[in-house]
Design a protein around this motif. Sequence first.
Motif, PDB file in Angstrom:
ATOM      1  N   LYS A  41       0.834  -1.206   0.000  1.00 57.60           N
ATOM      2  CA  LYS A  41       0.000   0.000   0.000  1.00 57.60           C
ATOM      3  C   LYS A  41       0.876   1.266   0.000  1.00 57.60           C
ATOM      4  N   VAL A  42       1.931   1.237   0.818  1.00 63.55           N
ATOM      5  CA  VAL A  42       2.819   2.407   0.876  1.00 63.55           C
ATOM      6  C   VAL A  42       3.504   2.590  -0.481  1.00 63.55           C
ATOM      7  N   ARG A  43       3.999   1.490  -1.061  1.00 61.94           N
ATOM      8  CA  ARG A  43       4.681   1.584  -2.369  1.00 61.94           C
ATOM      9  C   ARG A  43       3.746   2.123  -3.446  1.00 61.94           C
ATOM     10  N   GLU A  44       2.510   1.613  -3.457  1.00 67.05           N
ATOM     11  CA  GLU A  44       1.569   2.015  -4.521  1.00 67.05           C
ATOM     12  C   GLU A  44       1.103   3.457  -4.359  1.00 67.05           C
ATOM     13  N   ASN A  45       0.973   3.893  -3.094  1.00 64.84           N
ATOM     14  CA  ASN A  45       0.322   5.190  -2.874  1.00 64.84           C
ATOM     15  C   ASN A  45       1.240   6.335  -2.462  1.00 64.84           C
ATOM     16  N   PHE A  46       2.352   6.020  -1.775  1.00 66.03           N
ATOM     17  CA  PHE A  46       3.115   7.111  -1.149  1.00 66.03           C
ATOM     18  C   PHE A  46       4.573   7.237  -1.610  1.00 66.03           C
ATOM     19  N   MET A  47       4.950   6.513  -2.674  1.00 62.89           N
ATOM     20  CA  MET A  47       6.344   6.620  -3.140  1.00 62.89           C
ATOM     21  C   MET A  47       6.775   8.047  -3.481  1.00 62.89           C
ATOM     22  N   PRO A  48       5.901   8.854  -4.140  1.00 65.61           N
ATOM     23  CA  PRO A  48       6.342  10.220  -4.455  1.00 65.61           C
ATOM     24  C   PRO A  48       6.734  11.000  -3.194  1.00 65.61           C
ATOM     25  N   ALA A  49       6.022  10.744  -2.079  1.00 66.36           N
ATOM     26  CA  ALA A  49       6.338  11.454  -0.830  1.00 66.36           C
ATOM     27  C   ALA A  49       7.705  11.028  -0.298  1.00 66.36           C
ATOM     28  N   ILE A  50       7.998   9.767  -0.463  1.00 64.81           N
ATOM     29  CA  ILE A  50       9.272   9.255   0.060  1.00 64.81           C
ATOM     30  C   ILE A  50      10.452   9.793  -0.771  1.00 64.81           C
ATOM     31  N   THR A  51      10.330   9.709  -2.084  1.00 71.06           N
ATOM     32  CA  THR A  51      11.446  10.215  -2.916  1.00 71.06           C
ATOM     33  C   THR A  51      11.582  11.735  -2.766  1.00 71.06           C
ATOM     34  N   SER A  52      10.459  12.417  -2.661  1.00 67.66           N
ATOM     35  CA  SER A  52      10.501  13.874  -2.530  1.00 67.66           C
ATOM     36  C   SER A  52      11.148  14.293  -1.200  1.00 67.66           C
ATOM     37  N   THR A  53      10.804  13.592  -0.114  1.00 66.64           N
ATOM     38  CA  THR A  53      11.353  13.986   1.196  1.00 66.64           C
ATOM     39  C   THR A  53      12.854  13.674   1.272  1.00 66.64           C
ATOM     40  N   VAL A  54      13.251  12.554   0.694  1.00 69.67           N
ATOM     41  CA  VAL A  54      14.694  12.230   0.696  1.00 69.67           C
ATOM     42  C   VAL A  54      15.452  13.271  -0.131  1.00 69.67           C
ATOM     43  N   LYS A  55      14.893  13.630  -1.278  1.00 70.02           N
ATOM     44  CA  LYS A  55      15.542  14.653  -2.127  1.00 70.02           C
ATOM     45  C   LYS A  55      15.725  15.954  -1.333  1.00 70.02           C
ATOM     46  N   GLN A  56      14.679  16.332  -0.610  1.00 72.48           N
ATOM     47  CA  GLN A  56      14.727  17.559   0.204  1.00 72.48           C
ATOM     48  C   GLN A  56      15.809  17.464   1.290  1.00 72.48           C
ATOM     49  N   ILE A  57      15.864  16.324   1.959  1.00 67.55           N
ATOM     50  CA  ILE A  57      16.853  16.134   3.038  1.00 67.55           C
ATOM     51  C   ILE A  57      18.277  16.276   2.481  1.00 67.55           C
ATOM     52  N   ILE A  58      18.521  15.648   1.352  1.00 70.50           N
ATOM     53  CA  ILE A  58      19.877  15.704   0.777  1.00 70.50           C
ATOM     54  C   ILE A  58      20.193  17.133   0.338  1.00 70.50           C
ATOM     55  N   GLU A  59      19.195  17.799  -0.209  1.00 68.82           N
ATOM     56  CA  GLU A  59      19.423  19.181  -0.637  1.00 68.82           C
ATOM     57  C   GLU A  59      19.703  20.090   0.567  1.00 68.82           C
ATOM     58  N   MET A  88      -2.419  12.032  -2.273  1.00 71.94           N
ATOM     59  CA  MET A  88      -1.888  11.383  -1.069  1.00 71.94           C
ATOM     60  C   MET A  88      -2.567  11.921   0.188  1.00 71.94           C
ATOM     61  N   LYS A  89      -2.866  13.216   0.200  1.00 67.61           N
ATOM     62  CA  LYS A  89      -3.551  13.813   1.363  1.00 67.61           C
ATOM     63  C   LYS A  89      -4.888  13.122   1.597  1.00 67.61           C
ATOM     64  N   SER A  90      -5.634  12.901   0.509  1.00 69.74           N
ATOM     65  CA  SER A  90      -6.967  12.321   0.719  1.00 69.74           C
ATOM     66  C   SER A  90      -6.843  10.867   1.176  1.00 69.74           C
ATOM     67  N   LEU A  91      -5.858  10.142   0.677  1.00 64.80           N
ATOM     68  CA  LEU A  91      -5.653   8.757   1.143  1.00 64.80           C
ATOM     69  C   LEU A  91      -5.240   8.740   2.617  1.00 64.80           C
ATOM     70  N   ARG A  92      -4.305   9.629   2.961  1.00 61.11           N
ATOM     71  CA  ARG A  92      -3.804   9.676   4.337  1.00 61.11           C
ATOM     72  C   ARG A  92      -4.920  10.086   5.304  1.00 61.11           C
ATOM     73  N   ASP A  93      -5.658  11.133   4.970  1.00 64.91           N
ATOM     74  CA  ASP A  93      -6.669  11.628   5.893  1.00 64.91           C
ATOM     75  C   ASP A  93      -7.792  10.616   6.081  1.00 64.91           C
ATOM     76  N   HIS A  94      -8.020   9.833   5.061  1.00 66.30           N
ATOM     77  CA  HIS A  94      -9.048   8.811   5.136  1.00 66.30           C
ATOM     78  C   HIS A  94      -8.680   7.747   6.190  1.00 66.30           C
ATOM     79  N   SER A  95      -7.369   7.446   6.283  1.00 67.26           N
ATOM     80  CA  SER A  95      -6.973   6.359   7.185  1.00 67.26           C
ATOM     81  C   SER A  95      -6.604   6.839   8.598  1.00 67.26           C
ATOM     82  N   LEU A  96      -6.401   8.164   8.761  1.00 68.62           N
ATOM     83  CA  LEU A  96      -6.011   8.655  10.091  1.00 68.62           C
ATOM     84  C   LEU A  96      -7.221   8.963  10.961  1.00 68.62           C
ATOM     85  N   LYS A  97      -7.074   8.659  12.242  1.00 70.47           N
ATOM     86  CA  LYS A  97      -8.166   9.006  13.151  1.00 70.47           C
ATOM     87  C   LYS A  97      -8.100  10.499  13.487  1.00 70.47           C
ATOM     88  N   GLU A  98      -9.236  11.041  13.942  1.00 69.49           N
ATOM     89  CA  GLU A  98      -9.334  12.474  14.187  1.00 69.49           C
ATOM     90  C   GLU A  98      -8.252  12.988  15.141  1.00 69.49           C
TER      91      GLU A  98
END
Length: 214
Positions: A24-42, A166-176
Amino acid sequence: MSEECVPAEYAEMDLIEAKRFDKKVRENFMPAITSTVKQIIEDYGALEGVCVDVGCGTAIFAIELCKHSRLKIYALEKEKAISEVARMNIEKERLADSIIPVLGDAHDLPFASDFADFIVSRGSYHCWEEKVGVFKEIYRVLKKGGIGFVGGGFGRYVSEEESNRMKSLRDHSLKENAKAYRSPDKLRAVICKADIANFRIIHDKAGLWAELKK
Ligand SMILES: C[S@@+](CC[C@H](N)C(=O)[O-])C[C@H]1O[C@@H](n2cnc3c(N)ncnc32)[C@H](O)[C@@H]1O
């Protein structure tokens, strides 16, 4: 661990559920992972030395960070089945020399004081039952001169379309009440209570993060 703090899907998973979580993480959230790593290295340059990833999940983030740095990464996860899938993923990528899966709890980090040059934690903060205590632990384990980067979000390099999806997927699964921890003021208050003076809150397109310096 109380139910409200740990989203049901992370608590006491078996191996099949942990593999499903990984997919599920691979299918839905990979852009967030690559983007955050890119930011950290930068932002932090060519990272090397010892890193701890607190609440690493199945180590997808740790693997991406490892590929873009010279860090030795201790990938800490409290759920046994998730940690087992992390170990499999690390072996599949032939990164077992550089990433060490560690079964453990963020509230009682199994590392010596002044151990890590860099501590990262993405998307785990909202699960911690005693957030002040975890920040104290992270700061204890951080070396003098080290950096901590703790929070959640998708990093600054995701497109608006990816971010909305990704926001809508994440917010759907997170509790209030987990959503409530997205407040920068609450995060600042937690870090102050942990007696950490040298930090800044980053709240922008990248998400909500705390940068700690020791
Ligand atoms: C949303 S996942 C994020 C995984 C990974 N950091 C990423 O960016 O893809 C949150 C992870 O934190 C773990 N976690 C929650 N509370 C924890 C704790 N107290 N100690 C260690 N891991 C914890 C959960 O089991 C879960 O695997």
